[in-house]
Scaffold this active site. Structure first.
Site, mmCIF file in Angstrom:
data_model
loop_
_atom_site.group_PDB
_atom_site.id
_atom_site.type_symbol
_atom_site.label_atom_id
_atom_site.label_comp_id
_atom_site.label_asym_id
_atom_site.label_seq_id
_atom_site.Cartn_x
_atom_site.Cartn_y
_atom_site.Cartn_z
ATOM 1 N N CYS A 1 -10.405 -6.391 -70.564
ATOM 2 C CA CYS A 1 -10.120 -5.664 -71.813
ATOM 3 C C CYS A 1 -8.807 -6.137 -72.451
ATOM 4 O O CYS A 1 -7.730 -5.914 -71.902
ATOM 5 C CB CYS A 1 -10.075 -4.172 -71.489
ATOM 6 N N CYS B 1 -6.358 -3.327 -73.397
ATOM 7 C CA CYS B 1 -5.724 -2.770 -72.190
ATOM 8 C C CYS B 1 -4.459 -3.549 -71.849
ATOM 9 O O CYS B 1 -3.451 -2.969 -71.439
ATOM 10 C CB CYS B 1 -6.691 -2.815 -71.009
#
Length: 90
Positions: A14, A17
């Site tokens: 991600c 993230c």
């Protein structure tokens, strides 16, 4: 004093993230041991992610005394998190 935990639901793949990580690192320095920070990889902790109904990452959850105090989906600014963590500590 209340038990306050910030859970960071993330995934290795991600991109957002990875953008959230330095923000959380800065908050860890500011709050020290007043707030417990936990990273939860949704790909390896499926049951916990399911328990909290995680549909997107990053998702951040502030828990106070075992109950959800605040929840965020997507990259969240440090000043927003700091303000809400301070509120949770009161």
């Amino acid at each position: 004093m209340s038990k306050v935990v910030l859970m960071d639901f993330f995934a290795e793949w991600c991109g957002p993230c990875k953008m959230q990580d330095p923000i959380l690192e800065e908050l860890k320095k500011k709050f020290g041991d007043k707030v417990e920070f936990k990273k939860v990889d949704v790909d390896t902790n499926y049951e916990l992610a399911s328990k909290f109904t995680i549909h997107a990452v990053p998702t951040l959850i502030i828990e106070k005394d075992g109950a959800v105090f605040k929840r965020y989906t997507g990259v969240t600014r440090g000043n927003v998190l700091e303000s809400d963590l301070n509120a949770a500590l009161k």
